[in-house]
Enzyme design. Structure first.
Site, PDB file in Angstrom:
ATOM      1  N   GLY A 231       0.868  -1.212  -0.092  1.00 17.60           N
ATOM      2  CA  GLY A 231       0.039   0.002  -0.006  1.00 17.60           C
ATOM      3  C   GLY A 231       0.844   1.109   0.008  1.00 17.60           C
ATOM      4  O   GLY A 231       1.832   1.170  -0.443  1.00 17.60           O
ATOM      5  N   SER A 232       0.314   2.243   0.378  1.00 17.69           N
ATOM      6  CA  SER A 232       1.006   3.574   0.682  1.00 17.69           C
ATOM      7  C   SER A 232       1.923   3.777   1.367  1.00 17.69           C
ATOM      8  O   SER A 232       2.348   2.853   2.454  1.00 17.69           O
ATOM      9  CB  SER A 232      -0.007   4.799   0.989  1.00 17.69           C
TER      10      SER A 232
ATOM     11  N   CYS B 106       1.680   0.663  -8.844  1.00 20.43           N
ATOM     12  CA  CYS B 106       2.756   0.998  -8.075  1.00 20.43           C
ATOM     13  C   CYS B 106       3.922   1.210  -8.807  1.00 20.43           C
ATOM     14  O   CYS B 106       4.776   2.214  -8.713  1.00 20.43           O
ATOM     15  CB  CYS B 106       3.059  -0.086  -7.054  1.00 20.43           C
TER      16      CYS B 106
ATOM     17  N   GLY C 106       2.770   2.333   5.279  1.00 23.73           N
ATOM     18  CA  GLY C 106       3.880   1.683   5.639  1.00 23.73           C
ATOM     19  C   GLY C 106       4.720   2.234   6.930  1.00 23.73           C
ATOM     20  O   GLY C 106       5.253   1.522   7.515  1.00 23.73           O
TER      21      GLY C 106
ATOM     22  N   GLU D  13       5.518  -3.217   0.771  1.00 27.64           N
ATOM     23  CA  GLU D  13       5.550  -3.179  -0.467  1.00 27.64           C
ATOM     24  C   GLU D  13       4.830  -1.754  -0.753  1.00 27.64           C
ATOM     25  O   GLU D  13       3.616  -1.669  -0.691  1.00 27.64           O
ATOM     26  CB  GLU D  13       4.888  -4.051  -1.496  1.00 27.64           C
TER      27      GLU D  13
HETATM   28  P1  NAD Z   1      -3.390   2.274   1.508  1.00 25.07           P
HETATM   29  O1  NAD Z   1      -2.193   2.334   2.087  1.00 25.07           O
HETATM   30  O2  NAD Z   1      -4.341   3.256   1.569  1.00 25.07           O
HETATM   31  O3  NAD Z   1      -4.051   0.836   1.921  1.00 25.07           O
HETATM   32  C1  NAD Z   1      -3.516  -0.449   1.542  1.00 25.07           C
HETATM   33  C2  NAD Z   1      -3.972  -1.438   2.845  1.00 25.07           C
HETATM   34  O4  NAD Z   1      -3.335  -0.980   3.952  1.00 25.07           O
HETATM   35  C3  NAD Z   1      -5.441  -1.551   2.982  1.00 25.07           C
HETATM   36  O5  NAD Z   1      -5.780  -2.994   2.991  1.00 25.07           O
HETATM   37  C4  NAD Z   1      -5.718  -0.794   4.299  1.00 25.07           C
HETATM   38  O6  NAD Z   1      -6.564  -1.326   5.137  1.00 25.07           O
HETATM   39  C5  NAD Z   1      -4.324  -0.969   5.003  1.00 25.07           C
HETATM   40  N1  NAD Z   1      -4.068   0.139   6.056  1.00 25.07           N
HETATM   41  C6  NAD Z   1      -3.829   1.400   5.751  1.00 25.07           C
HETATM   42  N2  NAD Z   1      -3.618   1.950   6.753  1.00 25.07           N
HETATM   43  C7  NAD Z   1      -3.333   1.023   7.481  1.00 25.07           C
HETATM   44  C8  NAD Z   1      -2.429   1.150   8.878  1.00 25.07           C
HETATM   45  N3  NAD Z   1      -2.019   2.296   9.851  1.00 25.07           N
HETATM   46  N4  NAD Z   1      -2.332  -0.051   9.473  1.00 25.07           N
HETATM   47  C9  NAD Z   1      -2.411  -1.160   8.897  1.00 25.07           C
HETATM   48  N5  NAD Z   1      -3.018  -1.369   7.825  1.00 25.07           N
HETATM   49  C10 NAD Z   1      -3.455  -0.118   7.218  1.00 25.07           C
HETATM   50  O7  NAD Z   1      -3.184   2.083  -0.197  1.00 25.07           O
HETATM   51  P2  NAD Z   1      -4.073   1.977  -1.460  1.00 25.07           P
HETATM   52  O8  NAD Z   1      -4.642   3.372  -1.538  1.00 25.07           O
HETATM   53  O9  NAD Z   1      -4.940   0.770  -1.168  1.00 25.07           O
HETATM   54  O10 NAD Z   1      -3.095   1.639  -2.508  1.00 25.07           O
HETATM   55  C11 NAD Z   1      -2.217   2.408  -3.146  1.00 25.07           C
HETATM   56  C12 NAD Z   1      -0.960   2.663  -2.736  1.00 25.07           C
HETATM   57  O11 NAD Z   1      -0.249   1.380  -2.717  1.00 25.07           O
HETATM   58  C13 NAD Z   1       0.048   3.366  -3.633  1.00 25.07           C
HETATM   59  O12 NAD Z   1       0.854   4.136  -2.935  1.00 25.07           O
HETATM   60  C14 NAD Z   1       0.753   2.253  -4.598  1.00 25.07           C
HETATM   61  O13 NAD Z   1       2.009   2.710  -5.060  1.00 25.07           O
HETATM   62  C15 NAD Z   1       0.989   1.240  -3.522  1.00 25.07           C
HETATM   63  N6  NAD Z   1       1.185   0.013  -4.078  1.00 25.07           N
HETATM   64  C16 NAD Z   1       2.479  -0.621  -3.801  1.00 25.07           C
HETATM   65  C17 NAD Z   1       2.714  -1.642  -4.455  1.00 25.07           C
HETATM   66  C18 NAD Z   1       4.288  -2.395  -4.278  1.00 25.07           C
HETATM   67  O14 NAD Z   1       4.327  -3.573  -4.796  1.00 25.07           O
HETATM   68  N7  NAD Z   1       5.178  -1.780  -4.157  1.00 25.07           N
HETATM   69  C19 NAD Z   1       1.742  -2.578  -5.115  1.00 25.07           C
HETATM   70  C20 NAD Z   1       0.522  -1.981  -5.157  1.00 25.07           C
HETATM   71  C21 NAD Z   1       0.265  -0.626  -4.581  1.00 25.07           C
END
Ligand code: NAD
Length: 501
Positions: free
Chosen positions: A233-234, A289, A238, A255
């Site tokens: 995720g974002s 991503c 992370g 990731e």
């Molecule tokens: P997001 O961070 O909003 O959410 C991702 C996941 O994390 C969700 O399941 C959410 O419920 C969970 N989450 C959010 N905050 C959390 C916390 N504080 N503690 C634990 N879990 C939490 O991301 P998104 O909007 O769904 O996805 C887009 C982002 O993901 C972009 O930044 C993209 O670059 C990244 N991404 C990275 C990869 C990679 O492999 N590097 C792959 C896909 C997406």
């Protein structure tokens, strides 16, 4: 019965799974509500974690090649359900059908990879300094793995992690994005069918799914019963997950976001570069991503390349991702649209010139869908906004004169996921992928930054998290390593020549 309900039924998703819950799931295509999913309660989560621990005690003793048989069956189930799961991905996150299907194919591919890997979970044998001794390494199963995924790869990222975790001897607990639980559920149901075919060699609770928002994921992150948390995720997410897992000495695979660039040199094949830019900058509406976000182009070829690029952008088919011929679907939601508008406004304040796009498209047809014209913004330099990931089809163009400057600009961002160079000059290419070249986890030559194959390790450096998943030796993160020193002599010599008598 609607087409979607029929697809759900074929995927094994029951009406009770998608009705009457508190989590509304909307399609970005037109904003329509697709489902109301039930959120997992804290007490249910407690039970789920305990079940996963019990499953681990059994699963770790099943021979790895037998565990491989389970992912082989999962691959078969994914193949059979590819069309339906791909359709759910398209309708739930707005990917064009081709990309929805491609995402499920990644699941099939990783199952095949993991099946082979199940016979290769091997450590090394190392010579000892002591006579009659041998040192060896073994990889053992680690324990339950939590898999937290982002909305934009709602099927494949679960498969990438789960296929490896399962052959490594680890039960999985899957927390899909709250924006895309249906694709995750369909992919999970395919695994459940595989487990049913595998029979009683699989313990109860080997694979479990939980649905909910960030606090639910946080409970998984904080649980000492989960030795590995794989979170995609974002960077914002992370920053919360990384320290929380570290504080309990857990392992993590992070990731996170990217800010991927392409360097186009005077020695580039511009037509090839053009095709790569198009797929990686506007594909998935810029919501990968690995999407291309920065084009670093040599001054001598900039005008020629931009001319071609602007022409190609003017013919892009934006629209319903379920329709054949569409290349650019919607953004995931209004928040993504607002973030794009804010970034464009900031870029303008920082000297940027909008060459094309950025505005809303198809507003009349889809008042609740957020479609945009992919944007290209030329920047005088790499300002603060360029160094920030905007998760939308926004491509910044930066100009360079000297190749060393191109690499310096390339690396001068906080993220380090994917990168590429277009050049037929061997010196430029080799420099770009050398120790003093791109600082990203992935550095490609004459191919765009997105659309990785599962055979290589996937992931990035710096704020992208520093971890790897999928191919190569990423499997090692799902296991614990032991070093065994074996004495087959009749003496008891100490290491380092120490005598202790
Ligand atoms: P997001 O961070 O909003 O959410 C991702 C996941 O994390 C969700 O399941 C959410 O419920 C969970 N989450 C959010 N905050 C959390 C916390 N504080 N503690 C634990 N879990 C939490 O991301 P998104 O909007 O769904 O996805 C887009 C982002 O993901 C972009 O930044 C993209 O670059 C990244 N991404 C990275 C990869 C990679 O492999 N590097 C792959 C896909 C997406």
């Amino acid at each position: 019965m609607s087409e979607l309900l029929r697809v759900f039924q074929r995927c094994g998703i029951e009406p009770g799974d998608v009705q009457g819950g508190s989590l509304a799931v909307r399609s970005p295509i037109d904003g329509a509500e697709l489902a109301r999913v039930h959120e997992t309660s804290p007490s249910q989560l407690h039970e789920i974690i305990a079940t996963a621990q019990a499953a681990f005690a059994q699963w770790r003793n099943v021979p790895a090649p037998v565990r491989g048989e389970l992912v082989r069956l999962w691959g078969e189930e994914l193949r059979q359900a590819k069309k339906d799961i791909g359709y759910i991905v398209s309708i739930e996150v707005g990917k064009i059908i081709e990309e929805g299907l491609g995402e499920v194919q990644e699941g099939v591919d990783i199952c095949e990879f993991a099946l082979g890997q199940s016979r290769q979970l091997c450590g090394r044998t190392i010579v000892s300094e002591r006579p009659g001794h041998r040192i060896m390494e073994q990889y053992h199963p680690l324990g339950p793995v939590a898999i937290i995924t982002a909305f934009n790869f709602p099927s494949a990222v679960f498969a990438w992690n789960a296929a490896l975790a399962l052959v490594c001897g680890d039960p999985v607990i899957f927390k899909p994005s709250e924006k895309a639980p249906l694709s995750g559920l369909a992919t999970f149901k395919a695994l459940e069918r595989a487990i049913a075919r595998f029979g009683d060699r699989a313990p109860r609770g080997l694979a479990q799914i939980v649905t909910g928002k960030a606090p639910l994921a946080q409970s998984l992150v904080e649980s000492p019963a989960i030795p590995l948390v794989s979170a995609t995720g974002s960077t914002r997410m992370g920053r919360a997950v990384g320290p929380a897992v570290a504080s309990r000495f857990g392992k993590r695979i992070l990731e996170l976001g990217g800010n991927n660039a392409m360097v186009v040199t005077p020695a580039a094949d511009l037509d090839m570069a053009l095709r790569a830019i198009l797929f990686s900058a506007v594909g998935t509406a810029g919501q990968r991503c690995t999407s291309l976000r920065r084009l670093i182009v040599h001054r001598s070829v900039k005008d020629a390349l931009l001319q071609k690029l602007l022409k190609a952008y003017s013919t892009l088919r934006i629209g319903n991702p379920l329709m054949p011929g569409t290349l650019v679907g919607p953004l995931i939601d209004e928040g993504a649209y607002t973030a794009l508008q804010e970034s464009i406004a900031t870029a303008k304040q920082q000297g940027g010139k909008v060459l094309t796009g950025g505005g809303r498209a198809l507003e009349k047809e889809f008042p609740k869908g957020f479609y945009v014209h992919p944007a290209i913004v030329e920047m005088p330099e790499q300002t603060a906004i360029v160094r920030h990931e905007t998760f939308a089809p926004l491509l910044y163009v930066l100009t360079y004169d000297d190749f060393d400057d191109a690499i310096a600009i390339h690396n001068d961002v906080p993220q380090g996921l994917s990168s590429c160079i277009f050049s037929n000059d061997m010196r430029e290419v080799e420099t770009f992928i050398s120790a003093s070249g791109s600082d990203c986890g992935m550095a490609n030559v004459n191919i765009g930054p997105s659309g990785a194959e599962i055979g290589g390790a996937f992931g990035g450096e710096k704020e992208t998290g520093g971890d790897r998943e999928s191919g190569s030796d990423a499997w090692k993160q799902y296991m614990r390593r032991t070093t065994n020193t074996i004495n087959f002599s009749k003496e008891l010599p100490l290491a380092q020549g120490i005598t202790f008598a």
